[in-house]
Write a protein that holds these residues in place. Sequence first.
Motif, PDB file in Angstrom:
ATOM      1  N   LYS A  18      20.735  -1.054  44.455  1.00 39.23           N
ATOM      2  CA  LYS A  18      21.105   0.055  45.383  1.00 39.23           C
ATOM      3  C   LYS A  18      20.068   1.035  46.197  1.00 39.23           C
ATOM      4  N   GLU A  19      20.118   2.308  46.862  1.00 41.28           N
ATOM      5  CA  GLU A  19      19.642   3.036  47.283  1.00 41.28           C
ATOM      6  C   GLU A  19      19.446   4.207  46.283  1.00 41.28           C
ATOM      7  N   ARG A  20      18.347   4.528  46.735  1.00 41.27           N
ATOM      8  CA  ARG A  20      18.352   5.725  45.734  1.00 41.27           C
ATOM      9  C   ARG A  20      20.225   7.092  45.730  1.00 41.27           C
ATOM     10  N   GLU A  21      20.526   7.583  44.969  1.00 39.86           N
ATOM     11  CA  GLU A  21      22.039   8.298  45.565  1.00 39.86           C
ATOM     12  C   GLU A  21      21.272   9.771  45.000  1.00 39.86           C
ATOM     13  N   PHE A  25      16.962  12.751  44.527  1.00 40.89           N
ATOM     14  CA  PHE A  25      17.607  11.673  44.075  1.00 40.89           C
ATOM     15  C   PHE A  25      17.147  10.750  42.649  1.00 40.89           C
ATOM     16  N   VAL A  41      19.912  11.268  53.118  1.00 42.33           N
ATOM     17  CA  VAL A  41      19.428   9.731  53.556  1.00 42.33           C
ATOM     18  C   VAL A  41      17.780   9.719  53.183  1.00 42.33           C
ATOM     19  N   ALA A  42      18.057   8.399  51.722  1.00 43.05           N
ATOM     20  CA  ALA A  42      16.690   8.214  50.508  1.00 43.05           C
ATOM     21  C   ALA A  42      16.253   8.212  51.887  1.00 43.05           C
ATOM     22  N   ARG A  43      16.119   6.808  52.282  1.00 41.12           N
ATOM     23  CA  ARG A  43      15.083   6.115  53.497  1.00 41.12           C
ATOM     24  C   ARG A  43      14.659   6.787  54.867  1.00 41.12           C
ATOM     25  N   SER A  44      15.256   8.218  55.004  1.00 41.56           N
ATOM     26  CA  SER A  44      14.852   8.922  55.984  1.00 41.56           C
ATOM     27  C   SER A  44      13.673   9.645  55.676  1.00 41.56           C
ATOM     28  N   TRP A  46       7.416  11.322  48.141  1.00 36.59           N
ATOM     29  CA  TRP A  46       8.386  11.074  47.219  1.00 36.59           C
ATOM     30  C   TRP A  46       6.798  11.524  46.318  1.00 36.59           C
ATOM     31  N   GLN A  73      18.274   6.873  40.488  1.00 34.91           N
ATOM     32  CA  GLN A  73      18.088   5.913  40.503  1.00 34.91           C
ATOM     33  C   GLN A  73      19.176   4.994  39.147  1.00 34.91           C
ATOM     34  N   ASN A  85      20.350  -0.943  39.006  1.00 39.90           N
ATOM     35  CA  ASN A  85      20.557  -0.684  39.791  1.00 39.90           C
ATOM     36  C   ASN A  85      19.653  -0.391  41.421  1.00 39.90           C
TER      37      ASN A  85
END
Length: 123
Positions: free
Chosen positions: A45-48, A37, A106-109, A113, A39, A43
């Motif tokens: 926002k959620e990590r891409e 991912f 889906v980063a939050r899943s 890390w 970032q 930013n």
Amino acid sequence: QVQLVESGGGSVQAGGSLRLSCVASGLTYTIYWMAWFRQAPGNGKEREGVAAIAIGGGSTFYSDSVKGRFTLSQDNDENTLHLQMNSLKPEDTGMYYCAAVGAVFVARSYKYWGQGTQVTVSS
């Protein structure tokens, strides 16, 4: 204890290449997703998600923004995941994170890390 340790970040000019590595230890799953991912600076926002691979399965996915430029590979012992990044663009700048045990992009899943490695691409 699971550990993910990234390396290989740095500063390059546009059009250059970098190879990121993620050394994983302590993972006991047979089949699971690992992903990279990123970032962008400032930013919130959620990590891409940029690239993901099914360890033990072989499927790979790339985001449209990196398809054709970034390539995943594994060492034979499957403990190290590499991300070869070619034709880098300034918009590729960001902190790159390795993640394990989650659902593709889906980063939050993701359960695990790494600490991240910085990639900076100048124009």
